[in-house]
Design an enzyme around this catalytic site. Structure first.
Site, short mmCIF file in Angstrom:
data_model
loop_
_atom_site.label_atom_id
_atom_site.label_comp_id
_atom_site.label_asym_id
_atom_site.label_seq_id
_atom_site.Cartn_x
_atom_site.Cartn_y
_atom_site.Cartn_z
N CYS A 19 8.94 -4.83 12.92
CA CYS A 19 9.13 -5.78 11.81
C CYS A 19 10.58 -5.81 11.35
O CYS A 19 11.04 -6.82 10.83
CB CYS A 19 8.16 -5.50 10.66
SG CYS A 19 8.28 -3.87 9.96
N GLN A 54 0.85 -1.20 0.00
CA GLN A 54 0.00 0.00 0.00
C GLN A 54 0.89 1.25 0.00
O GLN A 54 0.39 2.36 -0.13
CB GLN A 54 -0.88 0.02 1.25
CG GLN A 54 -1.87 -1.11 1.34
CD GLN A 54 -2.56 -1.13 2.70
OE1 GLN A 54 -3.46 -0.35 2.97
NE2 GLN A 54 -2.14 -2.02 3.57
N ASN A 82 3.34 -6.87 13.45
CA ASN A 82 2.87 -5.52 13.77
C ASN A 82 3.26 -5.18 15.20
O ASN A 82 3.43 -6.07 16.03
CB ASN A 82 1.34 -5.43 13.60
CG ASN A 82 0.86 -4.01 13.40
OD1 ASN A 82 1.07 -3.14 14.25
ND2 ASN A 82 0.22 -3.75 12.27
N CYS A 98 0.77 17.58 -23.08
CA CYS A 98 -0.40 18.40 -23.44
C CYS A 98 -0.53 19.68 -22.62
O CYS A 98 -1.45 20.45 -22.84
CB CYS A 98 -1.68 17.57 -23.31
SG CYS A 98 -2.23 17.39 -21.60
N HIS A 114 -1.34 1.57 -4.22
CA HIS A 114 -1.75 2.97 -4.08
C HIS A 114 -0.87 3.92 -4.89
O HIS A 114 -0.91 5.13 -4.64
CB HIS A 114 -1.79 3.36 -2.60
CG HIS A 114 -2.86 2.64 -1.82
ND1 HIS A 114 -2.91 2.60 -0.45
CD2 HIS A 114 -3.94 1.94 -2.24
CE1 HIS A 114 -3.97 1.90 -0.05
NE2 HIS A 114 -4.60 1.48 -1.12
C1 BJW Z 1 4.64 -1.29 12.74
C2 BJW Z 1 5.79 -0.62 12.99
C3 BJW Z 1 6.94 -1.39 13.00
C4 BJW Z 1 4.16 0.89 13.01
N1 BJW Z 1 6.82 -2.68 12.79
N2 BJW Z 1 4.44 -2.55 12.53
C5 BJW Z 1 -15.43 -0.73 2.60
C6 BJW Z 1 -15.76 -0.45 3.91
C7 BJW Z 1 -15.53 0.82 4.43
C8 BJW Z 1 -14.97 1.84 3.66
C9 BJW Z 1 -14.63 1.54 2.36
C10 BJW Z 1 -14.86 0.27 1.85
N3 BJW Z 1 -14.44 0.27 0.54
C11 BJW Z 1 -13.93 1.50 0.27
C12 BJW Z 1 -14.06 2.29 1.34
C13 BJW Z 1 -13.61 3.72 1.42
C14 BJW Z 1 -12.12 3.91 1.62
C15 BJW Z 1 -11.75 3.25 2.97
O1 BJW Z 1 -11.20 2.18 3.03
N4 BJW Z 1 -11.98 3.95 4.05
C16 BJW Z 1 -11.62 3.44 5.39
C17 BJW Z 1 -10.75 4.46 6.12
C18 BJW Z 1 -12.85 3.05 6.14
N5 BJW Z 1 -11.34 3.31 0.53
C19 BJW Z 1 -11.14 3.96 -0.59
O2 BJW Z 1 -11.59 5.07 -0.77
C20 BJW Z 1 -10.32 3.25 -1.66
N6 BJW Z 1 -11.03 3.32 -2.87
C21 BJW Z 1 -12.06 2.51 -3.15
O3 BJW Z 1 -12.32 1.55 -2.48
O4 BJW Z 1 -12.72 2.85 -4.27
C22 BJW Z 1 -13.91 2.18 -4.61
C23 BJW Z 1 -14.33 2.68 -5.96
C24 BJW Z 1 -14.65 1.75 -6.95
C25 BJW Z 1 -15.04 2.21 -8.21
C26 BJW Z 1 -15.06 3.58 -8.47
C27 BJW Z 1 -14.71 4.49 -7.51
C28 BJW Z 1 -14.34 4.04 -6.24
C29 BJW Z 1 -9.00 3.97 -1.90
C30 BJW Z 1 -8.11 3.96 -0.71
C31 BJW Z 1 -6.85 4.77 -1.02
C32 BJW Z 1 -6.02 4.97 0.24
N7 BJW Z 1 -5.05 5.95 0.01
C33 BJW Z 1 -4.09 6.27 1.06
C34 BJW Z 1 -3.33 7.52 0.61
C35 BJW Z 1 -2.38 7.18 -0.54
C36 BJW Z 1 -1.60 8.32 -0.98
C37 BJW Z 1 -0.77 8.94 0.12
O5 BJW Z 1 -0.01 8.27 0.80
O6 BJW Z 1 -0.85 10.14 0.26
O7 BJW Z 1 -3.21 5.17 1.26
S1 BJW Z 1 -4.82 6.47 2.66
C38 BJW Z 1 -3.49 5.79 3.56
O8 BJW Z 1 -3.94 4.60 4.28
C39 BJW Z 1 -2.49 5.30 2.51
C40 BJW Z 1 -2.11 3.95 3.06
O9 BJW Z 1 -1.59 3.13 2.01
C41 BJW Z 1 -3.39 3.44 3.65
C42 BJW Z 1 -3.21 2.33 4.64
O10 BJW Z 1 -2.54 2.71 5.78
P1 BJW Z 1 -1.49 1.72 6.45
O11 BJW Z 1 -0.41 1.43 5.52
O12 BJW Z 1 -2.20 0.56 7.03
O13 BJW Z 1 -0.87 2.67 7.61
P2 BJW Z 1 -1.38 2.98 9.09
O14 BJW Z 1 -0.69 4.20 9.57
O15 BJW Z 1 -2.86 2.96 9.18
O16 BJW Z 1 -0.89 1.71 9.93
C43 BJW Z 1 0.47 1.46 10.22
C44 BJW Z 1 0.57 0.16 10.97
O17 BJW Z 1 1.92 -0.18 11.14
C45 BJW Z 1 -0.06 0.21 12.38
O18 BJW Z 1 -0.86 -0.95 12.56
C46 BJW Z 1 1.16 0.16 13.31
O19 BJW Z 1 0.90 -0.52 14.53
C47 BJW Z 1 2.15 -0.59 12.47
N8 BJW Z 1 3.56 -0.31 12.75
N9 BJW Z 1 5.47 0.75 13.17
C48 BJW Z 1 5.60 -3.24 12.57
N10 BJW Z 1 8.12 -0.79 13.25
ZN ZN Z 2 -1.23 15.57 -20.52
#
Ligand code: BJW
Ligand code: ZN
Length: 278
Positions: A263, A112, A245, A182, A130
């Site tokens: 990790c 991700q 995690n 463009c 992503h």
């Molecule tokens: C350690 C550690 C160490 C720390 N060792 N561990 C179904 C249900 C509910 C909602 C939805 C659903 N389907 C879709 C949604 C809406 C939405 C969503 O999921 N919302 C939720 C918040 C509820 N999803 C979307 O909008 C997605 N799109 C979609 O589904 O579209 C459908 C569609 C279909 C057709 C047409 C149109 C639409 C898109 C999601 C995009 C997410 N984008 C981001 C930003 C990317 C760009 C950027 O970086 O700026 O991606 S959001 C952000 O969260 C980023 C990450 O990749 C993502 C996940 O976060 P991650 O990686 O899990 O990080 P953290 O901080 O949350 O966790 C870190 C973890 O590490 C923790 O657990 C710590 O404990 C651990 N940790 N140090 C081991 N040393």
């Molecule tokens: Zn262009």
């Protein structure tokens, strides 16, 4: 009689036995894998930029409203990455891929993360769910290009300070990154909330998961969909999933293994060369 419920195991020896036999390994990674490289996670400390949570700026609405502000945010994160390097967790995964390949065993990283640290560690088989901080997409002609320029445009030089008191630069759109094909306004090639993931990338991820016989779930809170559903779906199919995690997450109960800690310390032990390997 009620079925007995047992939580996930933290038995590294039992995990290592399954690992020794696995032929197709999927690594699902999130921001936590880069935490030990000094990259802030989204939902942990340091997840704010100025007064904003990433979720407030990582949306098409935020970009339409103030593309300059959103570009400042991504410019800052691109520049931060220049001083960061992969850590032992990224290295362990890249090393595992190289070591297992001649044994006819595959490793694919489905990440991700947009920070490209897996690539810099030497992993070859990577699916970026992503997108990437270092790719742009034209809002007009949709052309996608790699871009490692620093700064990405002169107007962003010294902008993007994360300090809550920093001023919104309000850079005119004609000075923001523009398309060489463009002239359209470029945006970061990342998936924002409410946007669909790239269909091809998603299909490839699904194909890899369909054939995998072991999954490592590393450093993700498993709250953002669709990625959050991947490990539980595999677990439901009977594929052993090992979560690495700092803490229990939304999906921990469904996992076969849960290894709690950093990790960067746990993964190198978990995927170290096995006695049974040639
Ligand atoms: C350690 C550690 C160490 C720390 N060792 N561990 C179904 C249900 C509910 C909602 C939805 C659903 N389907 C879709 C949604 C809406 C939405 C969503 O999921 N919302 C939720 C918040 C509820 N999803 C979307 O909008 C997605 N799109 C979609 O589904 O579209 C459908 C569609 C279909 C057709 C047409 C149109 C639409 C898109 C999601 C995009 C997410 N984008 C981001 C930003 C990317 C760009 C950027 O970086 O700026 O991606 S959001 C952000 O969260 C980023 C990450 O990749 C993502 C996940 O976060 P991650 O990686 O899990 O990080 P953290 O901080 O949350 O966790 C870190 C973890 O590490 C923790 O657990 C710590 O404990 C651990 N940790 N140090 C081991 N040393
Ligand atoms: Zn262009």
């Amino acid at each position: 009689m009620a079925e007995e419920t047992t939580g996930p195991s933290d038995n590294m020896k039992a995990f290592r036995e399954i690992f020794a036999k696995a032929k197709n390994i999927v690594v699902l990674s999130g921001a936590g894998i880069s935490a030990e490289s000094g990259v802030p996670t989204f939902r942990g400390a340091g997840g704010l930029w100025r007064t904003f949570q990433a979720q407030q700026l990582a949306t098409p609405e935020a970009f339409a409203d103030n593309p300059s502000l959103v570009w400042e945010f991504y410019h800052y994160r691109r520049e931060v990455m220049l001083s960061k390097t992969p850590n032992p967790a990224h290295d362990a995964i890249a090393g595992m891929e190289k070591r297992l390949k001649p044994q006819g065993r595959s490793v694919v990283v489905i990440t991700q993360n947009i920070d490209e640290l897996h690539k810099r560690a030497g992993s070859d088989n990577i699916l970026e769910l992503h997108g990437s901080l270092f790719k742009t997409r034209c809002t007009k002609c949709q052309d996608i290009k790699e871009n490692y320029n620093s700064p990405i445009v002169p107007a962003l030089k010294d902008k993007g300070a994360p300090d809550p008191n920093a001023e919104d630069a309000r850079i005119p759109e004609d000075q923001l990154p523009r398309c060489k094909e463009c002239g359209g306004l470029l945006r970061p090639h990342v998936v924002w909330f409410g946007e669909a993931l790239d269909v091809q990338v998603l299909n490839q991820a699904q194909q890899e998961m369909a054939k995998c016989d072991l999954c490592l779930l590393v450093g993700t809170s498993s709250v953002v969909y669709p990625a959050a559903a991947f490990a539980p779906m595999l677990a439901m199919r009977g594929v052993p999933v090992a979560e690495f995690n700092l803490e229990a997450t939304m999906v921990t109960d469904k996992m076969k293994f849960h290894f709690e800690g950093k990790c960067g310390e746990l993964l190198p032990q978990a995927v170290a060369r096995h006695d049974t390997e040639p």
